[in-house]
Design an enzyme around this catalytic site. Sequence first.
Site, PDB file in Angstrom:
ATOM      1  N   LYS A  80       0.652  -1.192  -0.133  1.00  0.00           N
ATOM      2  CA  LYS A  80      -0.042  -0.289   0.065  1.00  0.00           C
ATOM      3  C   LYS A  80       0.523   1.527   0.297  1.00  0.00           C
ATOM      4  O   LYS A  80       1.577   1.303   1.210  1.00  0.00           O
ATOM      5  CB  LYS A  80      -1.180   0.085   1.389  1.00  0.00           C
ATOM      6  CG  LYS A  80      -1.775   1.190   1.506  1.00  0.00           C
ATOM      7  CD  LYS A  80      -2.551   0.953   2.518  1.00  0.00           C
ATOM      8  CE  LYS A  80      -3.310   2.336   2.771  1.00  0.00           C
ATOM      9  NZ  LYS A  80      -5.186   2.478   4.074  1.00  0.00           N
ATOM     10  N   LYS A 123      -2.091  -1.413  -4.003  1.00  0.00           N
ATOM     11  CA  LYS A 123      -3.428  -0.247  -4.268  1.00  0.00           C
ATOM     12  C   LYS A 123      -2.031   0.716  -3.518  1.00  0.00           C
ATOM     13  O   LYS A 123      -1.379   0.728  -2.977  1.00  0.00           O
ATOM     14  CB  LYS A 123      -3.980  -0.568  -2.891  1.00  0.00           C
ATOM     15  CG  LYS A 123      -4.920   1.127  -2.454  1.00  0.00           C
ATOM     16  CD  LYS A 123      -5.411   0.883  -1.548  1.00  0.00           C
ATOM     17  CE  LYS A 123      -5.996   2.135  -0.867  1.00  0.00           C
ATOM     18  NZ  LYS A 123      -6.707   2.478   0.693  1.00  0.00           N
TER      19      LYS A 123
HETATM   20  C1  PBG Z   1      -7.544   2.889   5.284  1.00  0.00           C
HETATM   21  C2  PBG Z   1      -7.520   3.155   3.899  1.00  0.00           C
HETATM   22  C3  PBG Z   1      -7.403   4.252   2.525  1.00  0.00           C
HETATM   23  C4  PBG Z   1      -7.706   3.704   1.904  1.00  0.00           C
HETATM   24  C5  PBG Z   1      -8.871   2.565   1.943  1.00  0.00           C
HETATM   25  N1  PBG Z   1      -8.245   2.134   3.826  1.00  0.00           N
HETATM   26  C6  PBG Z   1      -6.897   5.635   3.201  1.00  0.00           C
HETATM   27  C7  PBG Z   1      -5.623   5.883   3.497  1.00  0.00           C
HETATM   28  O1  PBG Z   1      -5.077   4.986   3.536  1.00  0.00           O
HETATM   29  O2  PBG Z   1      -5.743   7.428   3.946  1.00  0.00           O
HETATM   30  C8  PBG Z   1      -7.927   4.732   0.705  1.00  0.00           C
HETATM   31  C9  PBG Z   1      -9.024   3.811  -0.306  1.00  0.00           C
HETATM   32  C10 PBG Z   1      -9.195   4.683  -1.312  1.00  0.00           C
HETATM   33  O3  PBG Z   1      -8.562   5.905  -1.877  1.00  0.00           O
HETATM   34  O4  PBG Z   1     -10.082   4.532  -2.132  1.00  0.00           O
HETATM   35  N2  PBG Z   1      -5.550   3.130   5.848  1.00  0.00           N
END
Ligand code: PBG
Length: 337
Positions: free
Chosen positions: A205, A258
């Site tokens: 991520k 992601k």
């Molecule tokens: C929680 C999380 C996030 C997303 C999914 N889980 C936000 C972040 O990490 O700031 C982002 C999903 C999206 O942008 O569609 N941490």
Amino acid sequence: MTTRLVETAAKTPTAERPRRLRRLQSLRMLLRETAISPSDFTYPIFVDQRLAVPRPILSMPGISRLSLSDLRKEVMEVVDAKIPAVLLFGLPSRKDSQATEAYANDGIVQQSVRAIKKIEPELVVVTDVCLCEYTDHGHCGIVRAGTILNDETLRLLAKTAVSHAEAGADMVAPSAMMDGQVKAIRSALDEAGYYDTAIMSYSAKYASSFYAPFREAAESSPLWGDRRTYQMDTPNRREALREIALDIEQGADILMVKPALSYLDVIREARDRFDLPLAAYNVSGEYAMIKAAGERGWLDARSIALEVLTAIKRAGADIIITYFAKEAARWLQETNR
Ligand code: PBG
């Protein structure tokens, strides 16, 4: 002599004619290498404890935060579209430094899981396991003196995951990017007897700017600083493979990359290197860009969305988490492009 050569060349200018196989729509269908279907999709849902009716998310046209009582209609739509899974995010009525509502027995996600499983037991319910929607500072972990603490956070992530499993979640999806989070969650789930609750790990991520609309949706922007000390540095590819390998060691059942679109190379490499099922998250900013340009008439949102979803699958994703899921399912049914 020269004339003869030229003549032959004119008669058969090339022996290779890939266009032969593009002549008819039916030929193109026959030879299509990648097909997407609703069964590839997971649909994210935001449930807000403070709402009584849906509230549209401005930067994500077509997507709303829902109240608990809106879930029935939403679940029916997802099921009718033949989408097999949803990914739940919660907005609690109360935030604090310990993210108490993240693991509360009657927390919004826990209540939502119970409700959905009652409405449609067959629908796969995945829960996002993170603290950022529940902490008053918006970071994904416990903070002390301006630092996001890793090991102290693990305990709360594990507690959150167990409470989701208890509510009936089929799968928990840790997204906090704390080191050792998969192991901590697997151990806690097993200890509580939830051997069959799977872990879909947000393994790679990135600290991406593509999450901005999500943070509006989930009210989860950090009050200070950013997420770069825990989420990955965007230019790195090898580091993603290391993160994935660690998650496999720790017991992940499904891997995730992601965001998706700017990381198709990472998806491909992960698919080639590892055998576990792979998910890719077509994130909020990727959705917003297409919607915004579509609204202005700058491009055709429908064909762009289908092109993008197909690209994510072609890159190697088995599961595509996307806000387009319901719409795309409809589009796929309406036409064969
Ligand atoms: C929680 C999380 C996030 C997303 C999914 N889980 C936000 C972040 O990490 O700031 C982002 C999903 C999206 O942008 O569609 N941490």
